[in-house]
Design a protein around this motif. Structure first.
Motif, PDB file in Angstrom:
ATOM      1  N   TYR A 129       0.797  -1.214   0.000  1.00 62.64           N
ATOM      2  CA  TYR A 129       0.000   0.000   0.000  1.00 62.64           C
ATOM      3  C   TYR A 129       0.840   1.280   0.000  1.00 62.64           C
ATOM      4  O   TYR A 129       0.436   2.292  -0.577  1.00 62.64           O
ATOM      5  CB  TYR A 129      -0.952   0.001   1.198  1.00 62.64           C
ATOM      6  CG  TYR A 129      -1.969  -1.118   1.139  1.00 62.64           C
ATOM      7  CD1 TYR A 129      -2.680  -1.368  -0.030  1.00 62.64           C
ATOM      8  CD2 TYR A 129      -2.218  -1.936   2.247  1.00 62.64           C
ATOM      9  CE1 TYR A 129      -3.615  -2.390  -0.103  1.00 62.64           C
ATOM     10  CE2 TYR A 129      -3.152  -2.954   2.188  1.00 62.64           C
ATOM     11  CZ  TYR A 129      -3.841  -3.184   1.013  1.00 62.64           C
ATOM     12  OH  TYR A 129      -4.764  -4.196   0.944  1.00 62.64           O
ATOM     13  N   TYR A 130       1.998   1.261   0.638  1.00 63.21           N
ATOM     14  CA  TYR A 130       2.825   2.465   0.688  1.00 63.21           C
ATOM     15  C   TYR A 130       3.284   2.853  -0.718  1.00 63.21           C
ATOM     16  O   TYR A 130       3.137   4.003  -1.137  1.00 63.21           O
ATOM     17  CB  TYR A 130       4.042   2.251   1.605  1.00 63.21           C
ATOM     18  CG  TYR A 130       4.998   3.417   1.581  1.00 63.21           C
ATOM     19  CD1 TYR A 130       4.716   4.590   2.283  1.00 63.21           C
ATOM     20  CD2 TYR A 130       6.182   3.352   0.820  1.00 63.21           C
ATOM     21  CE1 TYR A 130       5.589   5.670   2.231  1.00 63.21           C
ATOM     22  CE2 TYR A 130       7.053   4.428   0.763  1.00 63.21           C
ATOM     23  CZ  TYR A 130       6.756   5.582   1.473  1.00 63.21           C
ATOM     24  OH  TYR A 130       7.604   6.656   1.408  1.00 63.21           O
ATOM     25  N   GLU A 133       0.445   4.113  -2.900  1.00 62.66           N
ATOM     26  CA  GLU A 133       0.082   5.506  -2.635  1.00 62.66           C
ATOM     27  C   GLU A 133       1.071   6.464  -3.287  1.00 62.66           C
ATOM     28  O   GLU A 133       0.683   7.501  -3.845  1.00 62.66           O
ATOM     29  CB  GLU A 133       0.012   5.755  -1.128  1.00 62.66           C
ATOM     30  CG  GLU A 133      -0.442   7.159  -0.770  1.00 62.66           C
ATOM     31  CD  GLU A 133      -0.613   7.358   0.733  1.00 62.66           C
ATOM     32  OE1 GLU A 133      -1.065   8.451   1.123  1.00 62.66           O
ATOM     33  OE2 GLU A 133      -0.296   6.422   1.499  1.00 62.66           O
ATOM     34  N   TYR A 190      -7.195   3.794  -0.153  1.00 67.92           N
ATOM     35  CA  TYR A 190      -7.474   4.111   1.249  1.00 67.92           C
ATOM     36  C   TYR A 190      -8.496   3.126   1.830  1.00 67.92           C
ATOM     37  O   TYR A 190      -8.376   2.683   2.976  1.00 67.92           O
ATOM     38  CB  TYR A 190      -8.008   5.537   1.369  1.00 67.92           C
ATOM     39  CG  TYR A 190      -6.981   6.613   1.122  1.00 67.92           C
ATOM     40  CD1 TYR A 190      -5.630   6.401   1.366  1.00 67.92           C
ATOM     41  CD2 TYR A 190      -7.364   7.870   0.637  1.00 67.92           C
ATOM     42  CE1 TYR A 190      -4.685   7.394   1.135  1.00 67.92           C
ATOM     43  CE2 TYR A 190      -6.425   8.870   0.409  1.00 67.92           C
ATOM     44  CZ  TYR A 190      -5.095   8.622   0.663  1.00 67.92           C
ATOM     45  OH  TYR A 190      -4.170   9.607   0.442  1.00 67.92           O
ATOM     46  N   SER A 193      -6.901  -0.297   2.447  1.00 68.29           N
ATOM     47  CA  SER A 193      -5.960  -0.301   3.572  1.00 68.29           C
ATOM     48  C   SER A 193      -6.604   0.184   4.871  1.00 68.29           C
ATOM     49  O   SER A 193      -5.917   0.565   5.815  1.00 68.29           O
ATOM     50  CB  SER A 193      -4.742   0.567   3.238  1.00 68.29           C
ATOM     51  OG  SER A 193      -5.129   1.877   2.863  1.00 68.29           O
ATOM     52  N   ASN A 194      -7.959   0.169   4.874  1.00 65.70           N
ATOM     53  CA  ASN A 194      -8.745   0.497   6.078  1.00 65.70           C
ATOM     54  C   ASN A 194      -8.565   1.937   6.560  1.00 65.70           C
ATOM     55  O   ASN A 194      -8.754   2.233   7.740  1.00 65.70           O
ATOM     56  CB  ASN A 194      -8.392  -0.472   7.229  1.00 65.70           C
ATOM     57  CG  ASN A 194      -8.698  -1.913   6.872  1.00 65.70           C
ATOM     58  OD1 ASN A 194      -9.688  -2.192   6.196  1.00 65.70           O
ATOM     59  ND2 ASN A 194      -7.851  -2.830   7.296  1.00 65.70           N
ATOM     60  N   ARG A 195      -8.240   2.837   5.650  1.00 68.86           N
ATOM     61  CA  ARG A 195      -8.171   4.261   5.988  1.00 68.86           C
ATOM     62  C   ARG A 195      -9.497   4.898   5.569  1.00 68.86           C
ATOM     63  O   ARG A 195      -9.587   5.678   4.634  1.00 68.86           O
ATOM     64  CB  ARG A 195      -6.967   4.898   5.287  1.00 68.86           C
ATOM     65  CG  ARG A 195      -5.643   4.337   5.790  1.00 68.86           C
ATOM     66  CD  ARG A 195      -4.493   4.576   4.841  1.00 68.86           C
ATOM     67  NE  ARG A 195      -4.170   5.979   4.666  1.00 68.86           N
ATOM     68  CZ  ARG A 195      -3.156   6.415   3.909  1.00 68.86           C
ATOM     69  NH1 ARG A 195      -2.362   5.535   3.302  1.00 68.86           N
ATOM     70  NH2 ARG A 195      -2.935   7.706   3.771  1.00 68.86           N
ATOM     71  N   TYR A 196     -10.534   4.515   6.297  1.00 65.87           N
ATOM     72  CA  TYR A 196     -11.903   4.816   5.886  1.00 65.87           C
ATOM     73  C   TYR A 196     -12.201   6.309   5.838  1.00 65.87           C
ATOM     74  O   TYR A 196     -12.870   6.794   4.919  1.00 65.87           O
ATOM     75  CB  TYR A 196     -12.897   4.112   6.810  1.00 65.87           C
ATOM     76  CG  TYR A 196     -12.815   2.605   6.747  1.00 65.87           C
ATOM     77  CD1 TYR A 196     -12.906   1.945   5.519  1.00 65.87           C
ATOM     78  CD2 TYR A 196     -12.641   1.846   7.891  1.00 65.87           C
ATOM     79  CE1 TYR A 196     -12.828   0.566   5.449  1.00 65.87           C
ATOM     80  CE2 TYR A 196     -12.561   0.457   7.829  1.00 65.87           C
ATOM     81  CZ  TYR A 196     -12.654  -0.173   6.603  1.00 65.87           C
ATOM     82  OH  TYR A 196     -12.574  -1.535   6.536  1.00 65.87           O
ATOM     83  N   SER A 197     -11.753   7.045   6.827  1.00 68.14           N
ATOM     84  CA  SER A 197     -12.053   8.477   6.879  1.00 68.14           C
ATOM     85  C   SER A 197     -11.488   9.206   5.668  1.00 68.14           C
ATOM     86  O   SER A 197     -12.173  10.022   5.044  1.00 68.14           O
ATOM     87  CB  SER A 197     -11.489   9.075   8.175  1.00 68.14           C
ATOM     88  OG  SER A 197     -11.722  10.461   8.219  1.00 68.14           O
ATOM     89  N   GLU A 198     -10.231   8.901   5.307  1.00 63.18           N
ATOM     90  CA  GLU A 198      -9.609   9.532   4.149  1.00 63.18           C
ATOM     91  C   GLU A 198     -10.331   9.142   2.865  1.00 63.18           C
ATOM     92  O   GLU A 198     -10.559   9.982   1.980  1.00 63.18           O
ATOM     93  CB  GLU A 198      -8.140   9.135   4.065  1.00 63.18           C
ATOM     94  CG  GLU A 198      -7.276   9.696   5.181  1.00 63.18           C
ATOM     95  CD  GLU A 198      -5.890   9.086   5.213  1.00 63.18           C
ATOM     96  OE1 GLU A 198      -4.968   9.685   4.628  1.00 63.18           O
ATOM     97  OE2 GLU A 198      -5.744   8.007   5.813  1.00 63.18           O
TER      98      GLU A 198
END
Length: 363
Positions: A129-130, A133, A190, A193-198
């Motif tokens: 994921y890094y 991105e 996002y 990778s479970n970065r739900y808010s973003e």
């Protein structure tokens, strides 16, 4: 003396023969054999075999220049052939990395942006994921710069001479949609990778922008991704509201003039085309089937029909959506031991180079 003349003649003749043999050998090695090899290589390319290995050295400088040009051609062909690396992330990564080097050397900004976007997708597939991105953000930065440069250029040109608004809108729309899709890919990353808010913030903003720009397919994809977000959160009511509004929106567009003409009523604004509409419809129908599967709303047979409906109803198809549908259907047929149906799915996948077995093992 006569003997001396004969000896000299023999020596000259031997030297001549040796020189002749060496010359023939040189010609074969530097011209004839490379041309034969080049002919074989080009024949493989004509037959869409992009696995060919291009020699990096040659005894002839001209042949080396030609081989270098063909090497760049093969890179471009691999980059432009979506079937070549389908289902093989590592092969895809090699292709896009080679293409990125080529486009960078040739200062092809659009090609560089496309490579970063594709590399982002590859890295996301293997859960890196890094790096994904990093690539997505680079592709977005390039897409944003291209769009702004075009806007600035259009403003300057408008002062000098009139511009055909139709062509201007088409170029602008293409640049906008490319940028919007790349931002949507970042939002999907996002989400993965479970970065739900973003993810939620990016998608909400994109959805508003896509509606403002009449990007129907973009609206369907972004709103569908929001629906997937709610599914992950087990918020089924909100997910259904998203998916249901998408399908209604798509079918509503079929009643508009823009569905067939691609333009609004005064013919000034490019909206969408029929192919885009049908692709959007397939994505929307797939989302409905996915919702019904995860919410346990339908029994197996009805769920199968829902996925089949998404597969066969549209006139044009979205490849990634088709692969997801076929993946579900094969899993379903395997669970029911319906071997003829499994065979049919495998034949379709073989024909179009869809690799769904890895999806079945990992989902």
């Amino acid at each position: 003396t006569v003997n001396g003349m004969i000896a000299a003649f023999v020596i000259i003749f031997v030297v001549f023969v040796i020189v002749y043999i060496l010359l023939v050998y040189y010609l074969n090695e530097s011209i004839v054999n490379p041309i034969i090899d080049l002919k074989k290589l080009l024949k493989e390319l004509v037959n869409n075999n992009y696995n060919v290995v291009i020699p990096s050295t040659s005894k002839s400088y001209d042949m080396k220049v030609l081989l270098d040009a063909i090497r760049e051609l093969v890179i471009a062909l691999r980059f432009g052939n979506e079937i070549y690396s389908r289902g093989d992330p590592m092969k895809a990564k090699d292709i896009f990395t080679d293409a990125l080097t080529l486009f960078t050397l040739n200062h092809n900004t659009k090609g560089i942006g496309a490579c970063h976007n594709n590399l982002g997708a590859v890295e996301m597939t293997v859960k890196n994921y890094y790096q994904s991105e990093v690539h997505y953000k680079q592709s977005i930065q390039i897409g944003d710069a291209l769009l702004n440069d075009y806007i600035d250029k259009s403003k300057k040109d408008a002062i000098i001479h009139p511009i055909d608004n139709t062509n201007q809108n088409m170029v602008y729309d293409k640049l906008y949609r490319t940028l919007s899709d790349r931002k949507g890919n970042l939002a999907l990353l996002y989400l993965q990778s479970n970065r739900y808010s973003e993810a939620f913030n990016v998608l909400e903003n994109l959805l508003l922008e896509d509606k403002k720009h009449f990007y129907i397919k973009g609206c369907v994809i972004k709103q569908g991704t929001l629906g997937h977000y709610y599914l992950r959160q087990k918020e089924f009511k909100q997910a259904w509201n998203m998916f249901d509004s998408i399908i209604k929106y798509v079918y509503k567009q079929e009643d508009d003039d823009a569905y067939n003409t691609g333009r609004d009523s005064n013919q000034s604004q490019l909206l969408w085309n029929y192919q885009e509409a049908e692709v959007a419809k397939q994505i929307a129908l797939y989302n409905i089937a996915l919702y019904k599967e995860q919410s346990n709303e339908l029994v197996d047979k009805e769920l199968e029909q829902s996925y089949l409906n998404a597969l066969v109803t549209p006139s044009y198809m979205d490849i990634s959506t088709v692969i997801k549908i076929l993946t579900y259907l094969k899993k379903y047929y395997q669970s029911k031991q319906m071997h003829n149906y499994i065979k049919s799915i495998d034949q379709i996948c073989s024909l179009y180079h869809y690799n769904i077995d890895n999806n079945i093992q990992t989902t």
